[in-house]
Design a protein around this motif. Sequence first.
Motif, PDB file in Angstrom:
ATOM      1  N   ARG A  33      13.177  -1.212  -2.423  1.00 25.68           N
ATOM      2  CA  ARG A  33      12.446  -0.909  -1.192  1.00 25.68           C
ATOM      3  C   ARG A  33      11.523   0.300  -1.356  1.00 25.68           C
ATOM      4  NH1 ARG A  33      12.990  -2.585   3.920  1.00 25.68           N
ATOM      5  NH2 ARG A  33      12.208  -1.258   5.596  1.00 25.68           N
ATOM      6  N   HIS A  34      12.014   1.360  -1.993  1.00 23.38           N
ATOM      7  CA  HIS A  34      11.190   2.549  -2.184  1.00 23.38           C
ATOM      8  C   HIS A  34       9.981   2.232  -3.059  1.00 23.38           C
ATOM      9  CE1 HIS A  34       9.986   6.704  -2.839  1.00 23.38           C
ATOM     10  NE2 HIS A  34      10.033   6.490  -4.149  1.00 23.38           N
ATOM     11  N   LEU A  37       7.365   0.336  -1.072  1.00 21.25           N
ATOM     12  CA  LEU A  37       6.610   1.187  -0.146  1.00 21.25           C
ATOM     13  C   LEU A  37       5.555   2.008  -0.894  1.00 21.25           C
ATOM     14  CD1 LEU A  37       9.488   2.418   2.191  1.00 21.25           C
ATOM     15  CD2 LEU A  37       7.684   0.768   2.752  1.00 21.25           C
ATOM     16  N   ASP A  41       1.462   1.486  -0.499  1.00 18.10           N
ATOM     17  CA  ASP A  41       0.652   2.610  -0.039  1.00 18.10           C
ATOM     18  C   ASP A  41      -0.650   2.744  -0.824  1.00 18.10           C
ATOM     19  OD1 ASP A  41       0.484   4.925   1.759  1.00 18.10           O
ATOM     20  OD2 ASP A  41       0.608   6.131  -0.075  1.00 18.10           O
ATOM     21  N   GLN A  67       2.156  -4.974   6.259  1.00 14.66           N
ATOM     22  CA  GLN A  67       3.453  -5.246   6.883  1.00 14.66           C
ATOM     23  C   GLN A  67       4.596  -4.672   6.049  1.00 14.66           C
ATOM     24  OE1 GLN A  67       2.442  -9.456   7.196  1.00 14.66           O
ATOM     25  NE2 GLN A  67       2.865  -9.393   9.405  1.00 14.66           N
ATOM     26  N   ILE A  68       4.482  -4.751   4.732  1.00  9.78           N
ATOM     27  CA  ILE A  68       5.491  -4.118   3.883  1.00  9.78           C
ATOM     28  C   ILE A  68       5.469  -2.607   4.085  1.00  9.78           C
ATOM     29  CG2 ILE A  68       6.118  -3.597   1.484  1.00  9.78           C
ATOM     30  CD1 ILE A  68       5.192  -6.411   0.745  1.00  9.78           C
ATOM     31  N   THR A  70       4.783  -0.939   6.590  1.00  7.83           N
ATOM     32  CA  THR A  70       5.357  -0.535   7.882  1.00  7.83           C
ATOM     33  C   THR A  70       6.811  -0.987   8.022  1.00  7.83           C
ATOM     34  OG1 THR A  70       4.448  -2.539   8.908  1.00  7.83           O
ATOM     35  CG2 THR A  70       3.112  -0.529   9.023  1.00  7.83           C
ATOM     36  N   GLY A  71       7.421  -1.439   6.924  1.00 10.40           N
ATOM     37  CA  GLY A  71       8.829  -1.803   6.943  1.00 10.40           C
ATOM     38  C   GLY A  71       9.131  -3.189   7.452  1.00 10.40           C
ATOM     39  N   ASN A  72       8.117  -4.033   7.545  1.00  8.52           N
ATOM     40  CA  ASN A  72       8.301  -5.372   8.102  1.00  8.52           C
ATOM     41  C   ASN A  72       8.149  -6.417   6.995  1.00  8.52           C
ATOM     42  OD1 ASN A  72       8.488  -7.623   9.739  1.00  8.52           O
ATOM     43  ND2 ASN A  72       6.423  -7.417  10.599  1.00  8.52           N
ATOM     44  N   GLU A  73       9.084  -6.415   6.042  1.00  9.55           N
ATOM     45  CA  GLU A  73       8.952  -7.353   4.929  1.00  9.55           C
ATOM     46  C   GLU A  73       9.179  -8.802   5.352  1.00  9.55           C
ATOM     47  OE1 GLU A  73      13.000  -5.211   4.193  1.00  9.55           O
ATOM     48  OE2 GLU A  73      10.996  -4.686   4.912  1.00  9.55           O
TER      49      GLU A  73
END
Length: 446
Positions: A33-34, A37, A41, A67-68, A70-73
């Motif tokens: 996940r990190h 992100l 970016d 979307q990724i 903003t945390g919406n995978e």
Amino acid sequence: MSERRLEAGVAAGRLAPEEYASNFADLHPPLDRHEALVAADRCYFCYDAPCVTACPTGIDIPLFIRQIATGNEIGSARTIFDQNILGGMCARVCPTETLCEQACVRETAEGKPVEIGRLQRFATDAAMAAGKQFYGRAAATGKRVAVVGAGPAGLACAHRLAVHGHAVTVYDARPKAGGLNEYGIAAYKTVDGFAQAEVDYVTAIGGIDIEYGKALGRDVTLTELCGGCDAVFLGMGLAGVNALGVEGGDADGVTDAVDWIAELRQAGDLAALPVGRRVVVIGGGMTAIDVAVQAKLLGAEEVTICYRRGKESMNASEWEQDLAASRGVAIRHWLRPKRVQTQSGKVTGITLEYTAVQGGRLAGTGETLTLAADQVFRAIGQSFVADPLAGAVELENGRIRVDAEGRTSAPKVWAGGDCVAGGDDLTVSAVAMGRDAAESIHAALS
């Protein structure tokens, strides 16, 4: 080096057991996940983004990456699947280095594109792991469509037709669905049975029946399908294999690369799969790279790809060529096979002739060299076998002629994927053709 590794001829078990798992591990481990992100970016979220234009399925790449970010995978996966229901496999096998990532503004400015392929895998894997289905079937239309071939084009077509409420029966000659995704992709690109997991995900919408071991022309005819269904989609790919066409070309040890990759993909124990000690691969495309690298990973000591033209003419991307070199594969250019050397019917080497462009055409120079080999792979392309169609549709350059919507010359019959003329033999392009043909079929049936 162990004595087994030095064994001459084609043999199994050249490596220690633990080496096989290591050698065939995931080529591109998934982003956590990190990492996703951080990678997201880097995207400029371009308006009229060139990466979207470069994608054969037209995925809204800036949107799914935003979307990724903003945390919406899960929402990101929906954006991908809206255009490419096989987005998970395409994230693994697409030559992104020559498509979306090559067009990326970051690539142009910095020489380092946004990792679009790995981000796409991050999103689609998240949705599949969660069992998240985005599409329900429309009310049943009462229409039936037959799809020939359960490869990328056939699966994409079947899914889109099912979304619209049509009943679909897919016929495939093999015992598993997936086409080249299951049988023709290098094992290190798609691990852990992903091809079948994706088939299950695609067919979970319902309304799609798959009949295995059913080959067109042998078990079912186009006439029968047209008579019993409202439309037919042909997506059976390329079944023919081009021969070397030289003396000794059918000797023991001359192997078709596509069949060998399929055998490797279905092998329960890689240590049981025989491979030569000295291997020569004839060809310059993705299949040549895949078979050469996998032969090396199975323990072949010397693997050489021989291609008849220069590096810039190879169909395999520069990235894939570099991958092969990094695994110890030698790539030699301006060479074409002239004769396979044999002893007692088995391959002992191959004589090749140097080539050059003369008067605008490729020609042999008369100068030759001989490479020692106990296994020679043919990776010089596949051809479409038109016999099962019995002349029902028009052909162009040996493949099915279609219009912009995938319609063939025969009423009620559409086609897409590698079997149609003018294609580029990419999974992502096959998906696009299957999807678009489904929309055309739906419009015709409506």
